[in-house]
Design a protein around this motif. Sequence first.
Motif, PDB file in Angstrom:
ATOM      1  N   GLY A 120       0.815  -1.223   0.000  1.00 29.45           N
ATOM      2  CA  GLY A 120       0.000   0.000   0.000  1.00 29.45           C
ATOM      3  C   GLY A 120       0.841   1.263   0.000  1.00 29.45           C
ATOM      4  O   GLY A 120       0.650   2.140  -0.852  1.00 29.45           O
ATOM      5  N   PRO A 121       1.779   1.393   0.941  1.00 27.88           N
ATOM      6  CA  PRO A 121       2.620   2.595   0.929  1.00 27.88           C
ATOM      7  C   PRO A 121       3.477   2.730  -0.329  1.00 27.88           C
ATOM      8  O   PRO A 121       3.677   3.848  -0.821  1.00 27.88           O
ATOM      9  CB  PRO A 121       3.502   2.422   2.177  1.00 27.88           C
ATOM     10  CG  PRO A 121       2.697   1.552   3.083  1.00 27.88           C
ATOM     11  CD  PRO A 121       1.956   0.623   2.181  1.00 27.88           C
ATOM     12  N   VAL A 122       3.972   1.634  -0.865  1.00 26.25           N
ATOM     13  CA  VAL A 122       4.794   1.705  -2.080  1.00 26.25           C
ATOM     14  C   VAL A 122       3.955   2.188  -3.259  1.00 26.25           C
ATOM     15  O   VAL A 122       4.366   3.070  -4.012  1.00 26.25           O
ATOM     16  CB  VAL A 122       5.454   0.340  -2.385  1.00 26.25           C
ATOM     17  CG1 VAL A 122       6.037   0.313  -3.784  1.00 26.25           C
ATOM     18  CG2 VAL A 122       6.532   0.034  -1.358  1.00 26.25           C
ATOM     19  N   VAL A 123       2.772   1.625  -3.424  1.00 25.81           N
ATOM     20  CA  VAL A 123       1.893   2.048  -4.520  1.00 25.81           C
ATOM     21  C   VAL A 123       1.426   3.487  -4.292  1.00 25.81           C
ATOM     22  O   VAL A 123       1.359   4.285  -5.230  1.00 25.81           O
ATOM     23  CB  VAL A 123       0.692   1.088  -4.679  1.00 25.81           C
ATOM     24  CG1 VAL A 123      -0.332   1.630  -5.664  1.00 25.81           C
ATOM     25  CG2 VAL A 123       1.175  -0.288  -5.127  1.00 25.81           C
TER      26      VAL A 123
ATOM     27  N   SER B  91       4.365   5.800  -5.068  1.00 25.72           N
ATOM     28  CA  SER B  91       4.579   5.789  -6.521  1.00 25.72           C
ATOM     29  C   SER B  91       3.517   6.614  -7.232  1.00 25.72           C
ATOM     30  O   SER B  91       3.826   7.360  -8.159  1.00 25.72           O
ATOM     31  CB  SER B  91       4.556   4.353  -7.056  1.00 25.72           C
ATOM     32  OG  SER B  91       5.580   3.597  -6.466  1.00 25.72           O
ATOM     33  N   SER B  92       2.268   6.493  -6.799  1.00 26.34           N
ATOM     34  CA  SER B  92       1.178   7.275  -7.389  1.00 26.34           C
ATOM     35  C   SER B  92       1.427   8.764  -7.198  1.00 26.34           C
ATOM     36  O   SER B  92       1.263   9.555  -8.140  1.00 26.34           O
ATOM     37  CB  SER B  92      -0.161   6.901  -6.754  1.00 26.34           C
ATOM     38  OG  SER B  92      -0.439   5.541  -6.954  1.00 26.34           O
ATOM     39  N   PHE B  93       1.828   9.134  -5.995  1.00 19.40           N
ATOM     40  CA  PHE B  93       2.130  10.534  -5.692  1.00 19.40           C
ATOM     41  C   PHE B  93       3.233  11.065  -6.609  1.00 19.40           C
ATOM     42  O   PHE B  93       3.111  12.149  -7.180  1.00 19.40           O
ATOM     43  CB  PHE B  93       2.546  10.632  -4.217  1.00 19.40           C
ATOM     44  CG  PHE B  93       2.978  11.996  -3.797  1.00 19.40           C
ATOM     45  CD1 PHE B  93       2.048  13.008  -3.607  1.00 19.40           C
ATOM     46  CD2 PHE B  93       4.313  12.273  -3.575  1.00 19.40           C
ATOM     47  CE1 PHE B  93       2.447  14.271  -3.208  1.00 19.40           C
ATOM     48  CE2 PHE B  93       4.725  13.530  -3.181  1.00 19.40           C
ATOM     49  CZ  PHE B  93       3.786  14.535  -2.989  1.00 19.40           C
ATOM     50  N   LEU B  94       4.295  10.289  -6.780  1.00 20.06           N
ATOM     51  CA  LEU B  94       5.416  10.722  -7.615  1.00 20.06           C
ATOM     52  C   LEU B  94       5.040  10.784  -9.094  1.00 20.06           C
ATOM     53  O   LEU B  94       5.446  11.709  -9.803  1.00 20.06           O
ATOM     54  CB  LEU B  94       6.612   9.794  -7.403  1.00 20.06           C
ATOM     55  CG  LEU B  94       7.248   9.847  -6.015  1.00 20.06           C
ATOM     56  CD1 LEU B  94       8.319   8.775  -5.876  1.00 20.06           C
ATOM     57  CD2 LEU B  94       7.792  11.217  -5.708  1.00 20.06           C
ATOM     58  N   ILE B  95       4.260   9.817  -9.564  1.00 15.36           N
ATOM     59  CA  ILE B  95       3.851   9.801 -10.972  1.00 15.36           C
ATOM     60  C   ILE B  95       2.945  10.989 -11.273  1.00 15.36           C
ATOM     61  O   ILE B  95       3.125  11.688 -12.276  1.00 15.36           O
ATOM     62  CB  ILE B  95       3.168   8.466 -11.337  1.00 15.36           C
ATOM     63  CG1 ILE B  95       4.196   7.336 -11.305  1.00 15.36           C
ATOM     64  CG2 ILE B  95       2.503   8.544 -12.702  1.00 15.36           C
ATOM     65  CD1 ILE B  95       3.585   5.941 -11.370  1.00 15.36           C
ATOM     66  N   ILE B  96       1.983  11.236 -10.407  1.00 13.53           N
ATOM     67  CA  ILE B  96       1.087  12.385 -10.604  1.00 13.53           C
ATOM     68  C   ILE B  96       1.889  13.678 -10.577  1.00 13.53           C
ATOM     69  O   ILE B  96       1.684  14.570 -11.413  1.00 13.53           O
ATOM     70  CB  ILE B  96      -0.033  12.388  -9.544  1.00 13.53           C
ATOM     71  CG1 ILE B  96      -0.973  11.204  -9.789  1.00 13.53           C
ATOM     72  CG2 ILE B  96      -0.800  13.709  -9.553  1.00 13.53           C
ATOM     73  CD1 ILE B  96      -1.927  10.930  -8.633  1.00 13.53           C
ATOM     74  N   GLY B  97       2.818  13.779  -9.644  1.00 14.43           N
ATOM     75  CA  GLY B  97       3.668  14.965  -9.559  1.00 14.43           C
ATOM     76  C   GLY B  97       4.539  15.141 -10.795  1.00 14.43           C
ATOM     77  O   GLY B  97       4.817  16.257 -11.214  1.00 14.43           O
TER      78      GLY B  97
ATOM     79  N   ALA C 144       2.430  -5.310  -7.357  1.00 13.01           N
ATOM     80  CA  ALA C 144       2.866  -3.938  -7.096  1.00 13.01           C
ATOM     81  C   ALA C 144       3.263  -3.239  -8.390  1.00 13.01           C
ATOM     82  O   ALA C 144       2.831  -2.107  -8.647  1.00 13.01           O
ATOM     83  CB  ALA C 144       4.042  -3.929  -6.117  1.00 13.01           C
ATOM     84  N   LEU C 145       4.048  -3.892  -9.214  1.00 11.83           N
ATOM     85  CA  LEU C 145       4.479  -3.290 -10.473  1.00 11.83           C
ATOM     86  C   LEU C 145       3.302  -3.068 -11.418  1.00 11.83           C
ATOM     87  O   LEU C 145       3.206  -2.034 -12.072  1.00 11.83           O
ATOM     88  CB  LEU C 145       5.551  -4.149 -11.137  1.00 11.83           C
ATOM     89  CG  LEU C 145       6.222  -3.555 -12.361  1.00 11.83           C
ATOM     90  CD1 LEU C 145       6.843  -2.205 -12.051  1.00 11.83           C
ATOM     91  CD2 LEU C 145       7.269  -4.518 -12.901  1.00 11.83           C
ATOM     92  N   SER C 146       2.378  -4.032 -11.454  1.00  9.85           N
ATOM     93  CA  SER C 146       1.186  -3.879 -12.289  1.00  9.85           C
ATOM     94  C   SER C 146       0.361  -2.670 -11.846  1.00  9.85           C
ATOM     95  O   SER C 146      -0.129  -1.901 -12.674  1.00  9.85           O
ATOM     96  CB  SER C 146       0.333  -5.145 -12.217  1.00  9.85           C
ATOM     97  OG  SER C 146      -0.858  -4.990 -12.952  1.00  9.85           O
ATOM     98  N   ALA C 147       0.226  -2.483 -10.532  1.00  9.51           N
ATOM     99  CA  ALA C 147      -0.533  -1.335 -10.008  1.00  9.51           C
ATOM    100  C   ALA C 147       0.151  -0.024 -10.362  1.00  9.51           C
ATOM    101  O   ALA C 147      -0.510   0.934 -10.770  1.00  9.51           O
ATOM    102  CB  ALA C 147      -0.689  -1.463  -8.495  1.00  9.51           C
ATOM    103  N   ILE C 148       1.468   0.015 -10.231  1.00  9.56           N
ATOM    104  CA  ILE C 148       2.207   1.243 -10.522  1.00  9.56           C
ATOM    105  C   ILE C 148       2.125   1.581 -12.008  1.00  9.56           C
ATOM    106  O   ILE C 148       1.897   2.737 -12.387  1.00  9.56           O
ATOM    107  CB  ILE C 148       3.665   1.110 -10.048  1.00  9.56           C
ATOM    108  CG1 ILE C 148       3.699   1.053  -8.518  1.00  9.56           C
ATOM    109  CG2 ILE C 148       4.521   2.244 -10.576  1.00  9.56           C
ATOM    110  CD1 ILE C 148       5.030   0.619  -7.933  1.00  9.56           C
ATOM    111  N   VAL C 149       2.254   0.575 -12.869  1.00 11.97           N
ATOM    112  CA  VAL C 149       2.139   0.812 -14.313  1.00 11.97           C
ATOM    113  C   VAL C 149       0.701   1.218 -14.664  1.00 11.97           C
ATOM    114  O   VAL C 149       0.480   2.063 -15.526  1.00 11.97           O
ATOM    115  CB  VAL C 149       2.607  -0.426 -15.113  1.00 11.97           C
ATOM    116  CG1 VAL C 149       2.331  -0.262 -16.590  1.00 11.97           C
ATOM    117  CG2 VAL C 149       4.094  -0.673 -14.880  1.00 11.97           C
ATOM    118  N   GLY C 150      -0.268   0.646 -13.971  1.00 10.07           N
ATOM    119  CA  GLY C 150      -1.663   1.042 -14.177  1.00 10.07           C
ATOM    120  C   GLY C 150      -1.907   2.494 -13.796  1.00 10.07           C
ATOM    121  O   GLY C 150      -2.617   3.225 -14.498  1.00 10.07           O
ATOM    122  N   VAL C 151      -1.327   2.936 -12.699  1.00 14.17           N
ATOM    123  CA  VAL C 151      -1.427   4.337 -12.298  1.00 14.17           C
ATOM    124  C   VAL C 151      -0.809   5.225 -13.369  1.00 14.17           C
ATOM    125  O   VAL C 151      -1.375   6.260 -13.749  1.00 14.17           O
ATOM    126  CB  VAL C 151      -0.755   4.579 -10.924  1.00 14.17           C
ATOM    127  CG1 VAL C 151      -0.585   6.059 -10.642  1.00 14.17           C
ATOM    128  CG2 VAL C 151      -1.551   3.910  -9.822  1.00 14.17           C
TER     129      VAL C 151
END
Length: 98
Positions: free
Chosen positions: A7-10, A13-19, A58-65
């Motif tokens: 949860g914290p990793v995703v 990662s979401s925060f950084l990608i959006i930023g 985790a990687l799938s979620a990050i790539v999805g974001v």
Amino acid sequence: MDLQWLGPVVGLSSFLIIGMFHPIVIKTEYYTGTRFWWVFLIVGLGALVAALLIDNVALSAIVGVFAFCCFWSILELFEQKERVRKGWFPKRPEKNKK
């Protein structure tokens, strides 16, 4: 007690990608206008397909974001154009035409 880091990793990662996408959208609109919106679509579709094929959760979620940030950036690109029109962001000066 085991800590769950997914949860914290995703989330981070979401925060950084959006930023990361915020300045990309601003710079894209500044230098090219909205004419390259389709690049965000193609990259987003590619990332979406990749997210569906990746086995690691985790990687799938990050790539999805990342994929959906690309899709959201299409809308933001056109909204950025409107913000520039209203004077909220600087407009790129046009070169002198001869």
